[in-house]
Write an enzyme that holds these catalytic residues in place. Sequence first.
Site, PDB file in Angstrom:
ATOM      1  N   HIS A 100       0.808  -1.215   0.000  1.00  0.00           N
ATOM      2  CA  HIS A 100       0.000   0.000   0.000  1.00  0.00           C
ATOM      3  C   HIS A 100       0.843   1.267   0.000  1.00  0.00           C
ATOM      4  CE1 HIS A 100      -3.365  -2.498  -0.084  1.00  0.00           C
ATOM      5  NE2 HIS A 100      -4.232  -1.570   0.241  1.00  0.00           N
ATOM      6  N   ASP A 161      -5.601   4.637  10.125  1.00  0.00           N
ATOM      7  CA  ASP A 161      -7.028   4.771   9.790  1.00  0.00           C
ATOM      8  C   ASP A 161      -7.552   3.556   9.037  1.00  0.00           C
ATOM      9  OD1 ASP A 161      -6.845   7.243  10.881  1.00  0.00           O
ATOM     10  OD2 ASP A 161      -6.836   8.329   8.973  1.00  0.00           O
ATOM     11  N   GLU A 272      -9.396  13.402  15.478  1.00  0.00           N
ATOM     12  CA  GLU A 272      -8.944  13.728  14.125  1.00  0.00           C
ATOM     13  C   GLU A 272      -9.780  14.898  13.612  1.00  0.00           C
ATOM     14  OE1 GLU A 272      -8.293  10.795  11.107  1.00  0.00           O
ATOM     15  OE2 GLU A 272      -7.098   9.476  12.405  1.00  0.00           O
TER      16      GLU A 272
HETATM   17  C1  FAD Z   1      -6.013   3.467   2.456  1.00  0.00           C
HETATM   18  C2  FAD Z   1      -4.754   3.797   3.228  1.00  0.00           C
HETATM   19  C3  FAD Z   1      -4.847   4.410   4.463  1.00  0.00           C
HETATM   20  C4  FAD Z   1      -3.689   4.710   5.188  1.00  0.00           C
HETATM   21  N1  FAD Z   1      -3.831   5.299   6.411  1.00  0.00           N
HETATM   22  C5  FAD Z   1      -2.733   5.569   7.134  1.00  0.00           C
HETATM   23  C6  FAD Z   1      -2.856   6.144   8.432  1.00  0.00           C
HETATM   24  O1  FAD Z   1      -3.941   6.431   8.907  1.00  0.00           O
HETATM   25  N2  FAD Z   1      -1.727   6.385   9.136  1.00  0.00           N
HETATM   26  C7  FAD Z   1      -0.496   6.068   8.650  1.00  0.00           C
HETATM   27  O2  FAD Z   1       0.478   6.255   9.362  1.00  0.00           O
HETATM   28  N3  FAD Z   1      -0.348   5.535   7.426  1.00  0.00           N
HETATM   29  C8  FAD Z   1      -1.438   5.289   6.658  1.00  0.00           C
HETATM   30  N4  FAD Z   1      -1.287   4.763   5.412  1.00  0.00           N
HETATM   31  C9  FAD Z   1       0.069   4.593   4.868  1.00  0.00           C
HETATM   32  C10 FAD Z   1       0.644   3.245   5.236  1.00  0.00           C
HETATM   33  O3  FAD Z   1       0.968   3.211   6.597  1.00  0.00           O
HETATM   34  C11 FAD Z   1       1.918   2.989   4.441  1.00  0.00           C
HETATM   35  O4  FAD Z   1       1.661   3.121   3.076  1.00  0.00           O
HETATM   36  C12 FAD Z   1       2.452   1.600   4.737  1.00  0.00           C
HETATM   37  O5  FAD Z   1       3.754   1.515   4.227  1.00  0.00           O
HETATM   38  C13 FAD Z   1       1.598   0.553   4.098  1.00  0.00           C
HETATM   39  O6  FAD Z   1       1.870  -0.723   4.638  1.00  0.00           O
HETATM   40  P1  FAD Z   1       2.119  -1.947   3.671  1.00  0.00           P
HETATM   41  O7  FAD Z   1       2.125  -3.163   4.515  1.00  0.00           O
HETATM   42  O8  FAD Z   1       1.197  -1.933   2.524  1.00  0.00           O
HETATM   43  O9  FAD Z   1       3.602  -1.582   3.218  1.00  0.00           O
HETATM   44  P2  FAD Z   1       4.333  -1.760   1.817  1.00  0.00           P
HETATM   45  O10 FAD Z   1       3.807  -0.782   0.844  1.00  0.00           O
HETATM   46  O11 FAD Z   1       4.316  -3.179   1.416  1.00  0.00           O
HETATM   47  O12 FAD Z   1       5.820  -1.339   2.243  1.00  0.00           O
HETATM   48  C14 FAD Z   1       6.140  -0.017   2.640  1.00  0.00           C
HETATM   49  C15 FAD Z   1       7.658   0.122   2.828  1.00  0.00           C
HETATM   50  O13 FAD Z   1       8.070  -0.631   3.951  1.00  0.00           O
HETATM   51  C16 FAD Z   1       8.952  -1.665   3.573  1.00  0.00           C
HETATM   52  N5  FAD Z   1       8.536  -2.867   4.291  1.00  0.00           N
HETATM   53  C17 FAD Z   1       7.407  -3.580   4.139  1.00  0.00           C
HETATM   54  N6  FAD Z   1       7.378  -4.597   5.013  1.00  0.00           N
HETATM   55  C18 FAD Z   1       8.514  -4.503   5.737  1.00  0.00           C
HETATM   56  C19 FAD Z   1       9.085  -5.262   6.793  1.00  0.00           C
HETATM   57  N7  FAD Z   1       8.457  -6.332   7.298  1.00  0.00           N
HETATM   58  N8  FAD Z   1      10.276  -4.879   7.287  1.00  0.00           N
HETATM   59  C20 FAD Z   1      10.932  -3.796   6.810  1.00  0.00           C
HETATM   60  N9  FAD Z   1      10.445  -3.055   5.803  1.00  0.00           N
HETATM   61  C21 FAD Z   1       9.248  -3.403   5.278  1.00  0.00           C
HETATM   62  C22 FAD Z   1       8.787  -1.811   2.062  1.00  0.00           C
HETATM   63  O14 FAD Z   1       9.965  -2.294   1.434  1.00  0.00           O
HETATM   64  C23 FAD Z   1       8.473  -0.397   1.647  1.00  0.00           C
HETATM   65  O15 FAD Z   1       9.648   0.359   1.531  1.00  0.00           O
HETATM   66  C24 FAD Z   1      -2.415   4.435   4.659  1.00  0.00           C
HETATM   67  C25 FAD Z   1      -2.309   3.839   3.404  1.00  0.00           C
HETATM   68  C26 FAD Z   1      -3.466   3.516   2.687  1.00  0.00           C
HETATM   69  C27 FAD Z   1      -3.327   2.883   1.341  1.00  0.00           C
END
Ligand code: FAD
Length: 522
Positions: A100, A161, A272
């Site tokens: 994400h 969120d 918020e």
């Molecule tokens: C609909 C939506 C709502 C959101 N709301 C919020 C919010 O309210 N508050 C907030 O803080 N953020 C929010 N986000 C942002 C979100 O926290 C970040 O985009 C987060 O990185 C997404 O997690 P993911 O598991 O999809 O990570 P990914 O997109 O898979 O990875 C993100 C980064 O972290 C690295 N990574 C992934 N897993 C690991 C691991 N296990 N160890 C080390 N590095 C790793 C990846 O290489 C990449 O660089 C939101 C995003 C979306 C799409």
Amino acid sequence: MKRNMLFLRSFMILVLSCIAIKINLCFPNILSSLKTLPIDGHFNFEQLHHAAKDFGNRYSFLPLAVLHPNSVSDIATTVKHIWQMGPGSDLTVAARGHGHSLQGQAQAHGGIVINMKSLQGLKMQFHIGNLPYVDVSGGELWINILREGLKHGLAPKSWTDYLHLTVGGTLSNAGISGQAFRHGPQISNVHQLEVVTGKGEVVTCSGKQNSDLFHGVLGGLGQFGIITRARISLEPAPEMVKWIRVLYTDFATFIRDQEELISGESTFDYVEGFVIINRTGLLNNWRSSFNPQDPVQASKFKSDGRTLFCLELAKYFNRDETAVVNREIHSSLSQLNHIPSTLFVSEVPYIEFLDRVHISEIKLRSKGLWEVPHPWLNLLVPRSKIQTFAQQVFGNILTDTSNGPILIYPVNKSKWDNRTSVVTPDEDVFYLVAFLSSAVPSSTGTDGLDHILIQNKRILEFCEIARLGVKQYLPHYSTQGEWKAHFGSRWEVFVRRKSSYDPLAILAPGQRIFQKAVPYSQ
Ligand SMILES: Cc1cc2nc3c(=O)[nH]c(=O)nc-3n(C[C@H](O)[C@H](O)[C@H](O)COP(=O)(O)OP(=O)(O)OC[C@H]3O[C@@H](n4cnc5c(N)ncnc54)[C@H](O)[C@@H]3O)c2cc1C
Ligand SMILES: *[C@@H]1O[C@H](CO)[C@@H](O)[C@H](O)[C@H]1NC(C)=O
Ligand SMILES: *[C@@H]1O[C@H](CO)[C@@H](O)[C@H](O)[C@H]1NC(C)=O
Ligand SMILES: *[C@@H]1O[C@H](CO)[C@@H](O)[C@H](O)[C@H]1NC(C)=O
């Protein structure tokens, strides 16, 4: 002619380096070396498109392979293998949580993407007692932790969120939501991590043990290690939530109330707010097109095209406390200065409140509006500059439309640990301002990608010129100079940690902070 020469030169360099360094850069050998690694899971060399996609829907880089690990040692073996290839190989590794990210941060161009969700099989372990916690896999989704926790009457304290994100993904950033004013971000609520470093070592770390790595990884944008396990602090889960919204027309009054609400002994568990600019269409409304009712529509409040500010509050409670809680809420709300006719209260189960954005996701998906480009911009704005920021951004740059929700709420830095890698403004209190835009594919109008990107750029340029001291959250830059400016005085520590834990810059290449060394290209 010139291009041919260049090509020839790069080709020679490639051949020479393949010979000079015993490890081959050459494709077939990398593939066969990966195939012979002793792992419990497996590599996939064919279905790669999924790993080249993310929520941002703007960047797409195909990896060479996707690893579906079955164990932590699969990850360590793979990273160690690449580490041992030395600087002669340009192979990188990206952990992919739920993908994400917004700008390819979880992708690895020509490298290996590790599907962290494959690790979910590791069982969650709940520790019940005075200070309850849970041990989970780095690839675990927060929604699953919530569901499992509720079976024990427990839940994490600090959230995002949206819960369909992984532990490793949010801890690599910060994890900020309406509970952060009280508990700090998610990275303030972790006791211990297990990490695979860029050398393929498996290290357990905490505030006491290997603390430099522990703090580095938190908010570390995946640069120092892959989080394979995390110990997360829990609290007793409430049954129900009073979910409250009130409206303001005056920004200064709105933020005064917000700041009052996050200071001292707050009645509320979640604070918020969001900005409502000429609301039209579903995309604009996706956060509010569900319970509690859309405050503007419900109140028949005439905004006359004015920008409105909606304060969003939540109070947790158990059913047997309803009467007391109602009195408390009534008394706290009477201290606020919102437009009196715009109070909306609903009551929902805790899980429904926390998983609220998923309900919008389902709606948007059914209309084909979820998998669109998301040119999001997230900023941390110092309190002393928030009025200047609002005047220009809501009053000038975004006057007539917005293409998605705009969140705005303050947090107090005393709940953040300054030893972690996350960068925040230099003030005690700062605001998260999140422009969560969706672009209409191939539109050239104000809802198109280009228009939104230009607006984002104007916002950033204004912050720069007016020297607001704003920091990006979920930062994205294209040059190392910009990264240096982002980190400011903390850049040295960041670089030092990189050279300790991932000296070849194998990890999380999609953040584009460091580039893996390529032979003879210095
Ligand atoms: C609909 C939506 C709502 C959101 N709301 C919020 C919010 O309210 N508050 C907030 O803080 N953020 C929010 N986000 C942002 C979100 O926290 C970040 O985009 C987060 O990185 C997404 O997690 P993911 O598991 O999809 O990570 P990914 O997109 O898979 O990875 C993100 C980064 O972290 C690295 N990574 C992934 N897993 C690991 C691991 N296990 N160890 C080390 N590095 C790793 C990846 O290489 C990449 O660089 C939101 C995003 C979306 C799409
Ligand atoms: C932030 O927290 C600190 C420490 O608890 C407190 O002294 C300060 O008053 C808080 N600031 C605001 C604006 O609430
Ligand atoms: C609100 O948006 C509509 C449709 O995009 C537009 O026609 C109208 O002029 C806007 N109103 C204001 C006050 O900006
Ligand atoms: C972190 O905060 C502490 C206490 O406020 C301070 O003494 C220290 O210098 C800060 N460290 C960094 C790296 O900013």
